[in-house]
Motif scaffolding. Structure first.
Motif, PDB file in Angstrom:
ATOM      1  N   MET A   1       4.387  -1.609 -15.103  1.00  0.00           N
ATOM      2  CA  MET A   1       4.733  -1.681 -13.677  1.00  0.00           C
ATOM      3  C   MET A   1       5.839  -0.684 -13.372  1.00  0.00           C
ATOM      4  SD  MET A   1       4.870  -5.191 -11.660  1.00  0.00           S
ATOM      5  CE  MET A   1       6.023  -5.894 -12.835  1.00  0.00           C
ATOM      6  N   PHE A   2       5.740  -0.029 -12.237  1.00  0.00           N
ATOM      7  CA  PHE A   2       6.728   0.994 -11.881  1.00  0.00           C
ATOM      8  C   PHE A   2       7.912   0.362 -11.157  1.00  0.00           C
ATOM      9  CE2 PHE A   2       8.608   4.178  -9.152  1.00  0.00           C
ATOM     10  CZ  PHE A   2       8.796   5.212 -10.051  1.00  0.00           C
ATOM     11  N   ASN A   3       9.114   0.794 -11.528  1.00  0.00           N
ATOM     12  CA  ASN A   3      10.311   0.354 -10.823  1.00  0.00           C
ATOM     13  C   ASN A   3      11.000   1.564 -10.192  1.00  0.00           C
ATOM     14  OD1 ASN A   3      13.280  -0.242 -10.482  1.00  0.00           O
ATOM     15  ND2 ASN A   3      12.490  -2.281 -10.913  1.00  0.00           N
ATOM     16  N   PHE A   4      11.241   1.473  -8.890  1.00  0.00           N
ATOM     17  CA  PHE A   4      11.813   2.592  -8.141  1.00  0.00           C
ATOM     18  C   PHE A   4      13.271   2.870  -8.483  1.00  0.00           C
ATOM     19  CE2 PHE A   4       8.081   2.317  -5.501  1.00  0.00           C
ATOM     20  CZ  PHE A   4       7.950   3.608  -5.006  1.00  0.00           C
ATOM     21  N   LEU A   5      13.972   1.860  -9.018  1.00  0.00           N
ATOM     22  CA  LEU A   5      15.416   1.994  -9.203  1.00  0.00           C
ATOM     23  C   LEU A   5      15.803   2.285 -10.652  1.00  0.00           C
ATOM     24  CD1 LEU A   5      16.450  -1.003  -6.937  1.00  0.00           C
ATOM     25  CD2 LEU A   5      16.328   1.408  -6.314  1.00  0.00           C
ATOM     26  N   VAL A  20       3.728   7.728  -7.621  1.00  0.00           N
ATOM     27  CA  VAL A  20       3.714   6.377  -8.169  1.00  0.00           C
ATOM     28  C   VAL A  20       2.298   5.802  -8.111  1.00  0.00           C
ATOM     29  CG1 VAL A  20       4.547   4.022  -7.754  1.00  0.00           C
ATOM     30  CG2 VAL A  20       6.111   5.967  -7.554  1.00  0.00           C
ATOM     31  N   PHE A  21       1.591   6.138  -7.037  1.00  0.00           N
ATOM     32  CA  PHE A  21       0.236   5.629  -6.848  1.00  0.00           C
ATOM     33  C   PHE A  21      -0.487   6.558  -5.889  1.00  0.00           C
ATOM     34  CE2 PHE A  21      -3.086   3.330  -4.701  1.00  0.00           C
ATOM     35  CZ  PHE A  21      -3.696   2.657  -5.743  1.00  0.00           C
ATOM     36  N   ASN A  23      -4.600   6.991  -4.045  1.00  0.00           N
ATOM     37  CA  ASN A  23      -6.049   6.848  -3.944  1.00  0.00           C
ATOM     38  C   ASN A  23      -6.506   7.638  -2.710  1.00  0.00           C
ATOM     39  OD1 ASN A  23      -5.544   5.221  -1.701  1.00  0.00           O
ATOM     40  ND2 ASN A  23      -6.109   3.312  -2.729  1.00  0.00           N
ATOM     41  N   VAL A  26      -4.039   6.650   0.476  1.00  0.00           N
ATOM     42  CA  VAL A  26      -2.585   6.583   0.490  1.00  0.00           C
ATOM     43  C   VAL A  26      -2.012   7.248  -0.760  1.00  0.00           C
ATOM     44  CG1 VAL A  26      -2.447   4.347  -0.693  1.00  0.00           C
ATOM     45  CG2 VAL A  26      -0.692   4.941   0.972  1.00  0.00           C
ATOM     46  N   VAL A  28       1.777   7.210  -2.752  1.00  0.00           N
ATOM     47  CA  VAL A  28       3.113   6.628  -2.798  1.00  0.00           C
ATOM     48  C   VAL A  28       3.953   7.468  -3.762  1.00  0.00           C
ATOM     49  CG1 VAL A  28       4.475   4.566  -3.332  1.00  0.00           C
ATOM     50  CG2 VAL A  28       2.157   4.329  -2.396  1.00  0.00           C
ATOM     51  N   VAL A  53      11.436   4.995   3.143  1.00  0.00           N
ATOM     52  CA  VAL A  53      12.455   3.947   3.108  1.00  0.00           C
ATOM     53  C   VAL A  53      13.509   4.423   2.110  1.00  0.00           C
ATOM     54  CG1 VAL A  53      12.999   1.530   2.601  1.00  0.00           C
ATOM     55  CG2 VAL A  53      10.772   2.125   3.585  1.00  0.00           C
ATOM     56  N   LEU A  97      11.566   6.011  -1.152  1.00  0.00           N
ATOM     57  CA  LEU A  97      10.165   5.627  -1.214  1.00  0.00           C
ATOM     58  C   LEU A  97       9.485   6.411  -0.098  1.00  0.00           C
ATOM     59  CD1 LEU A  97       7.726   3.614  -1.832  1.00  0.00           C
ATOM     60  CD2 LEU A  97       8.688   2.196  -0.037  1.00  0.00           C
ATOM     61  N   VAL A  99       5.713   7.300   1.584  1.00  0.00           N
ATOM     62  CA  VAL A  99       4.307   6.898   1.609  1.00  0.00           C
ATOM     63  C   VAL A  99       3.557   7.817   2.572  1.00  0.00           C
ATOM     64  CG1 VAL A  99       2.712   5.021   2.118  1.00  0.00           C
ATOM     65  CG2 VAL A  99       4.945   4.509   1.129  1.00  0.00           C
ATOM     66  N   ILE A 101       0.027   8.599   4.406  1.00  0.00           N
ATOM     67  CA  ILE A 101      -1.228   7.948   4.788  1.00  0.00           C
ATOM     68  C   ILE A 101      -2.232   9.053   5.090  1.00  0.00           C
ATOM     69  CG2 ILE A 101      -2.330   6.387   6.413  1.00  0.00           C
ATOM     70  CD1 ILE A 101       1.331   6.065   6.151  1.00  0.00           C
TER      71      ILE A 101
ATOM     72  N   PHE B   4      15.510  -2.635   6.439  1.00  0.00           N
ATOM     73  CA  PHE B   4      14.929  -3.752   5.691  1.00  0.00           C
ATOM     74  C   PHE B   4      15.963  -4.731   5.151  1.00  0.00           C
ATOM     75  CE2 PHE B   4      11.030  -1.363   5.736  1.00  0.00           C
ATOM     76  CZ  PHE B   4      10.054  -2.333   5.655  1.00  0.00           C
ATOM     77  N   LYS B  25      -4.292   2.650  10.657  1.00  0.00           N
ATOM     78  CA  LYS B  25      -4.449   2.938   9.221  1.00  0.00           C
ATOM     79  C   LYS B  25      -3.606   2.050   8.322  1.00  0.00           C
ATOM     80  CE  LYS B  25      -5.209   7.941   9.695  1.00  0.00           C
ATOM     81  NZ  LYS B  25      -4.561   9.237   9.381  1.00  0.00           N
ATOM     82  N   PHE B  51       0.291  -3.027  -1.015  1.00  0.00           N
ATOM     83  CA  PHE B  51       1.271  -2.895  -2.095  1.00  0.00           C
ATOM     84  C   PHE B  51       2.592  -3.475  -1.646  1.00  0.00           C
ATOM     85  CE2 PHE B  51       4.032   0.579  -0.797  1.00  0.00           C
ATOM     86  CZ  PHE B  51       3.244   1.460  -0.088  1.00  0.00           C
ATOM     87  N   LYS B  73      13.919  -6.452  -8.577  1.00  0.00           N
ATOM     88  CA  LYS B  73      14.322  -5.502  -7.540  1.00  0.00           C
ATOM     89  C   LYS B  73      13.864  -4.087  -7.917  1.00  0.00           C
ATOM     90  CE  LYS B  73      18.524  -3.826  -5.310  1.00  0.00           C
ATOM     91  NZ  LYS B  73      19.983  -3.991  -5.238  1.00  0.00           N
ATOM     92  N   GLY B  74      13.157  -3.449  -7.004  1.00  0.00           N
ATOM     93  CA  GLY B  74      12.666  -2.090  -7.238  1.00  0.00           C
ATOM     94  C   GLY B  74      11.246  -2.035  -7.758  1.00  0.00           C
ATOM     95  N   ASP B  75      10.690  -3.166  -8.177  1.00  0.00           N
ATOM     96  CA  ASP B  75       9.338  -3.158  -8.751  1.00  0.00           C
ATOM     97  C   ASP B  75       8.276  -2.965  -7.668  1.00  0.00           C
ATOM     98  OD1 ASP B  75       9.665  -3.278 -11.507  1.00  0.00           O
ATOM     99  OD2 ASP B  75       9.787  -5.464 -11.547  1.00  0.00           O
ATOM    100  N   PHE B  76       7.225  -2.279  -8.075  1.00  0.00           N
ATOM    101  CA  PHE B  76       6.099  -1.893  -7.209  1.00  0.00           C
ATOM    102  C   PHE B  76       4.826  -2.497  -7.768  1.00  0.00           C
ATOM    103  CE2 PHE B  76       2.446   0.962  -6.881  1.00  0.00           C
ATOM    104  CZ  PHE B  76       2.408   1.282  -5.539  1.00  0.00           C
ATOM    105  N   TYR B  78       0.579  -2.699  -6.763  1.00  0.00           N
ATOM    106  CA  TYR B  78      -0.546  -2.387  -5.877  1.00  0.00           C
ATOM    107  C   TYR B  78      -1.624  -3.441  -6.088  1.00  0.00           C
ATOM    108  CZ  TYR B  78      -3.510   0.549  -2.981  1.00  0.00           C
ATOM    109  OH  TYR B  78      -4.275   1.038  -1.943  1.00  0.00           O
ATOM    110  N   ILE B 101      -3.054  -1.392   3.661  1.00  0.00           N
ATOM    111  CA  ILE B 101      -3.797  -0.178   3.992  1.00  0.00           C
ATOM    112  C   ILE B 101      -5.147  -0.606   4.529  1.00  0.00           C
ATOM    113  CG2 ILE B 101      -4.764   1.960   3.078  1.00  0.00           C
ATOM    114  CD1 ILE B 101      -2.022   0.518   1.093  1.00  0.00           C
TER     115      ILE B 101
END
Lengths: 102, 102
Positions: A1-5, A20-21, A23, A26, A28, A53, A97, A99, A101, B4, B25, B51, B73-76, B78, B101
């Motif tokens: 799993m990916f963590n942004f921090l 990060v992702f 398709n 989208v 990310v 964000v 972050l 994203v 579209i 947020f 979208k 996601f 915290k920070g985990d992503f 999908y 999405i």
């Protein structure tokens, strides 16, 4: 799993872009800025809508029409396709972050 | 501009759902959980890909196939359309960025 921090690359001369992702609908990204800004004579002009964000740090985004957005941690900004924009300030470090579209 | 992390409603018996942005979208939501979980006999089963990113707090998501995701915290994560899932734990409070999405 990916963590942004976590696993933030060390202070760098270049911004760090990481998909990060992705398709067909989208994309990310995590972007880490270390004080970088968009070159003076350049505007981002994208075919895709984008939203960002700020997960850590702070930044300033400017639109071609002169609008200025001061972005703090937690702030959300939706940037429509072909809304020309640039980044005029980033704290070191700033974690975005982003994203797109498609 | 929406933030947020600010103006979090007080501890509540209900989860707090807020649409931050929506077009044809994509839908962007903030969800604030106060320890709530999905009812035992219910699975989320959505037509849209989704996601989530945990902006504050922590949570556990379980898939129908038994997979369990411990989200800090920070985990992503999908979650594809029609991937049945439920929330089996949330810290009080937990702030989610949820993106659907369409």
């Amino acid at each position: 799993m990916f963590n942004f921090l976590q696993n933030i690359p060390e202070n760098s001369r270049e911004e760090f872009f990481q998909t990060v992702f992705q398709n067909e609908k989208v994309k990310v990204e995590r972007i880490v800025s270390y004080g970088q800004t968009t070159p003076e004579d350049f505007w981002y002009d994208q075919d895709e809508d984008e939203f960002v964000v700020i997960l850590s740090g702070s930044a300033i985004i400017k639109y071609e029409n002169g609008e200025i957005f001061y972005l703090a941690k937690g702030d959300f900004l939706y940037i429509k396709a072909h809304q020309k924009h640039k980044v005029t300030y980033t704290e070191n470090p700033t974690i975005w972050l982003a994203v797109f579209i498609v």
